[in-house]
Write an enzyme that holds these catalytic residues in place. Structure first.
Site, PDB file in Angstrom:
ATOM      1  N   ASN A  11       0.807  -1.234   0.000  1.00 11.31           N
ATOM      2  CA  ASN A  11       0.000   0.000   0.000  1.00 11.31           C
ATOM      3  C   ASN A  11       0.833   1.274   0.000  1.00 11.31           C
ATOM      4  O   ASN A  11       0.329   2.345  -0.260  1.00 11.31           O
ATOM      5  CB  ASN A  11      -0.980  -0.005   1.184  1.00 11.31           C
ATOM      6  N   ARG A  34      -3.244  -2.306   6.293  1.00 11.72           N
ATOM      7  CA  ARG A  34      -3.712  -2.545   7.665  1.00 11.72           C
ATOM      8  C   ARG A  34      -4.777  -1.586   8.107  1.00 11.72           C
ATOM      9  O   ARG A  34      -5.602  -1.920   8.940  1.00 11.72           O
ATOM     10  CB  ARG A  34      -2.530  -2.491   8.642  1.00 11.72           C
ATOM     11  N   ASP A  48      -2.778  -7.994   8.664  1.00 13.59           N
ATOM     12  CA  ASP A  48      -1.587  -7.758   9.471  1.00 13.59           C
ATOM     13  C   ASP A  48      -0.809  -9.077   9.436  1.00 13.59           C
ATOM     14  O   ASP A  48      -1.337 -10.108   9.869  1.00 13.59           O
ATOM     15  CB  ASP A  48      -2.024  -7.397  10.903  1.00 13.59           C
ATOM     16  N   GLY A  77       7.475  -4.697   6.409  1.00 16.59           N
ATOM     17  CA  GLY A  77       8.559  -4.659   7.388  1.00 16.59           C
ATOM     18  C   GLY A  77       8.519  -3.397   8.214  1.00 16.59           C
ATOM     19  O   GLY A  77       7.948  -2.378   7.811  1.00 16.59           O
ATOM     20  N   TYR A 140      16.504  -5.560  13.701  1.00 16.05           N
ATOM     21  CA  TYR A 140      16.210  -5.455  12.262  1.00 16.05           C
ATOM     22  C   TYR A 140      17.203  -6.290  11.441  1.00 16.05           C
ATOM     23  O   TYR A 140      16.801  -7.054  10.544  1.00 16.05           O
ATOM     24  CB  TYR A 140      16.281  -3.979  11.861  1.00 16.05           C
ATOM     25  N   SER A 143      16.487  -9.944  11.749  1.00 18.20           N
ATOM     26  CA  SER A 143      15.303 -10.345  10.970  1.00 18.20           C
ATOM     27  C   SER A 143      15.640 -10.429   9.494  1.00 18.20           C
ATOM     28  O   SER A 143      15.173 -11.320   8.789  1.00 18.20           O
ATOM     29  CB  SER A 143      14.148  -9.350  11.189  1.00 18.20           C
ATOM     30  N   LYS A 144      16.480  -9.514   9.006  1.00 13.87           N
ATOM     31  CA  LYS A 144      16.766  -9.445   7.569  1.00 13.87           C
ATOM     32  C   LYS A 144      17.759 -10.516   7.139  1.00 13.87           C
ATOM     33  O   LYS A 144      17.680 -11.027   6.022  1.00 13.87           O
ATOM     34  CB  LYS A 144      17.263  -8.047   7.188  1.00 13.87           C
TER      35      LYS A 144
HETATM   36  N1  LIG Z   1      13.580   2.066   2.762  1.00 15.85           N
HETATM   37  C1  LIG Z   1      14.746   1.466   2.783  1.00 15.85           C
HETATM   38  O1  LIG Z   1      15.813   2.106   2.702  1.00 15.85           O
HETATM   39  C2  LIG Z   1      14.847  -0.022   2.883  1.00 15.85           C
HETATM   40  C3  LIG Z   1      16.096  -0.600   2.769  1.00 15.85           C
HETATM   41  C4  LIG Z   1      16.236  -1.967   2.835  1.00 15.85           C
HETATM   42  C5  LIG Z   1      15.119  -2.753   3.028  1.00 15.85           C
HETATM   43  N2  LIG Z   1      13.885  -2.177   3.158  1.00 15.85           N
HETATM   44  C6  LIG Z   1      12.749  -3.061   3.358  1.00 15.85           C
HETATM   45  O2  LIG Z   1      11.784  -2.863   2.356  1.00 15.85           O
HETATM   46  C7  LIG Z   1      10.485  -3.144   2.855  1.00 15.85           C
HETATM   47  C8  LIG Z   1       9.573  -1.952   2.609  1.00 15.85           C
HETATM   48  O3  LIG Z   1      10.139  -0.828   3.268  1.00 15.85           O
HETATM   49  P1  LIG Z   1       9.653   0.683   3.006  1.00 15.85           P
HETATM   50  O4  LIG Z   1      10.856   1.534   3.100  1.00 15.85           O
HETATM   51  O5  LIG Z   1       8.765   0.746   1.835  1.00 15.85           O
HETATM   52  O6  LIG Z   1       8.838   0.901   4.370  1.00 15.85           O
HETATM   53  P2  LIG Z   1       7.542   1.773   4.704  1.00 15.85           P
HETATM   54  O7  LIG Z   1       7.401   2.891   3.730  1.00 15.85           O
HETATM   55  O8  LIG Z   1       7.670   2.057   6.152  1.00 15.85           O
HETATM   56  O9  LIG Z   1       6.364   0.715   4.439  1.00 15.85           O
HETATM   57  C9  LIG Z   1       6.274  -0.440   5.206  1.00 15.85           C
HETATM   58  C10 LIG Z   1       5.145  -1.289   4.670  1.00 15.85           C
HETATM   59  O10 LIG Z   1       5.067  -2.493   5.458  1.00 15.85           O
HETATM   60  C11 LIG Z   1       3.731  -2.603   5.927  1.00 15.85           C
HETATM   61  N3  LIG Z   1       3.698  -3.302   7.214  1.00 15.85           N
HETATM   62  C12 LIG Z   1       4.415  -3.049   8.325  1.00 15.85           C
HETATM   63  N4  LIG Z   1       4.065  -3.894   9.313  1.00 15.85           N
HETATM   64  C13 LIG Z   1       3.094  -4.694   8.816  1.00 15.85           C
HETATM   65  C14 LIG Z   1       2.315  -5.760   9.320  1.00 15.85           C
HETATM   66  N5  LIG Z   1       2.462  -6.195  10.582  1.00 15.85           N
HETATM   67  N6  LIG Z   1       1.400  -6.358   8.510  1.00 15.85           N
HETATM   68  C15 LIG Z   1       1.237  -5.945   7.253  1.00 15.85           C
HETATM   69  N7  LIG Z   1       1.926  -4.930   6.700  1.00 15.85           N
HETATM   70  C16 LIG Z   1       2.839  -4.317   7.471  1.00 15.85           C
HETATM   71  C17 LIG Z   1       3.222  -1.187   6.045  1.00 15.85           C
HETATM   72  O11 LIG Z   1       1.811  -1.206   6.086  1.00 15.85           O
HETATM   73  P3  LIG Z   1       0.979  -0.009   6.811  1.00 15.85           P
HETATM   74  O12 LIG Z   1       0.814   1.069   5.764  1.00 15.85           O
HETATM   75  O13 LIG Z   1      -0.286  -0.672   7.193  1.00 15.85           O
HETATM   76  O14 LIG Z   1       1.801   0.455   7.977  1.00 15.85           O
HETATM   77  C18 LIG Z   1       3.790  -0.587   4.780  1.00 15.85           C
HETATM   78  O15 LIG Z   1       3.013  -0.932   3.662  1.00 15.85           O
HETATM   79  C19 LIG Z   1      10.664  -3.458   4.346  1.00 15.85           C
HETATM   80  O16 LIG Z   1      10.722  -4.860   4.537  1.00 15.85           O
HETATM   81  C20 LIG Z   1      12.002  -2.830   4.659  1.00 15.85           C
HETATM   82  O17 LIG Z   1      12.632  -3.449   5.744  1.00 15.85           O
HETATM   83  C21 LIG Z   1      13.723  -0.820   3.094  1.00 15.85           C
END
Ligand SMILES: NC(=O)c1ccc[n+]([C@@H]2O[C@H](COP(=O)([O-])OP(=O)(O)OC[C@H]3O[C@@H](n4cnc5c(N)ncnc54)[C@H](OP(=O)(O)O)[C@@H]3O)[C@@H](O)[C@H]2O)c1
Length: 234
Positions: A11, A34, A48, A77, A140, A143-144
């Site tokens: 989303n 969510r 969730d 995440g 974190y 987990s990763k």
């Molecule tokens: N941004 C970075 O630099 C980066 C780097 C490396 C890896 N990542 C990984 O990439 C992925 C996406 O990150 P992002 O930067 O796009 O993060 P973000 O903008 O914070 O978005 C996180 C997403 O995960 C969802 N989420 C969190 N907890 C959840 C749960 N319990 N059940 C269902 N959905 C859940 C959130 O849904 P809601 O809208 O409902 O909260 C949101 O859609 C993550 O796994 C993150 O660790 C990100």
């Protein structure tokens, strides 16, 4: 042919770009959300990933509307950053429950349908931090890196049925998750990135779309870095 694709956390952020890339290629895309409203253009399923019943209900809905999930992107995440001695059990549990156990839950449920179809693509969104480690991110990073062992075990278990399991490991990408980091931390990251800039969500989506494609059919158990070179050699 249009495939049934599920992107958890599709989303917003990286997940939204991944969902958009699959939809643009003509696939039938479901995203979890969510709260609030899901984004337009996808089948939104309220879920969730820390709740097994919600995961089961989401899959039932997707299967009824799009058919069994053929491509799963476990992207949902969170972070709960703090230094080791300040990290509570709750900080640890929340991150492991969402990032690692949540991915296990959706992959296990998706594999059921994939085994029947004798095909499927499972993609886990890890992070360069899972390999490099990072101060303040003990939970974190654990987990990763856990996702890598999990993906490789699934690759071995499911490979003979035409199912691949791979990991995409982004570096620093501009999303809500990284926007909260102090400017000084962002500058420090930037100075270590050979390409000299942060990643775009679309650049992560391109790699995910490719690893889930027909062309990548002989790749399984791989970790694909999309990190501007910051994790080189790991
Ligand atoms: N941004 C970075 O630099 C980066 C780097 C490396 C890896 N990542 C990984 O990439 C992925 C996406 O990150 P992002 O930067 O796009 O993060 P973000 O903008 O914070 O978005 C996180 C997403 O995960 C969802 N989420 C969190 N907890 C959840 C749960 N319990 N059940 C269902 N959905 C859940 C959130 O849904 P809601 O809208 O409902 O909260 C949101 O859609 C993550 O796994 C993150 O660790 C990100």
């Amino acid at each position: 042919m249009a495939r049934s694709v599920l992107v958890t956390g599709g989303n917003r952020g990286i997940g939204y770009s991944i969902a958009t890339a699959f939809a643009a290629a003509g696939d039938k895309v479901a995203v979890t959300y969510r709260s609030g409203e899901p984004p337009e253009g996808f089948l939104g399923v309220k879920c969730d990933v820390t709740d097994t019943e919600q995961v089961a209900a989401a899959f039932d809905k997707i299967e009824a509307e799009h058919g069994p999930v053929e491509v799963l992107v476990a992207n949902a995440g969170i972070t709960r950053d703090t230094l080791l001695l300040r990290m509570s059990d709750d900080d640890w549990d929340a991150v492991i429950q969402t990032n690692l156990t949540g991915s296990f839950r959706v992959a296990k449920r998706a594999a059921k349908g994939m085994l029947r179809m004798r095909k499927g693509r499972i993609v886990f969104i890890s992070s360069v931090v899972g390999m490099l480690g990072s101060p303040g991110q003990v939970n974190y990073a654990a987990s990763k890196s856990g996702l890598i062992g999990m993906a490789r075990s699934m690759a071995r278990e499911l490979g003979s049925r035409g199912i691949t399991a791979n990991v995409v490991a982004p570096g620093f990408v501009e999303t809500d998750m990284t926007a909260v980091l102090p400017e000084e931390t962002q500058k420090q990251y930037l100075s270590q990135i050979p390409l000299g800039r942060f990643g775009l969500t679309e650049e992560i989506a391109n790699a995910v779309k490719w690893i889930a494609s027909e062309e990548a059919g002989y790749i399984t158990g791989a970790v694909i870095p999309v990190d501007g070179g910051i994790g080189m050699g790991n």
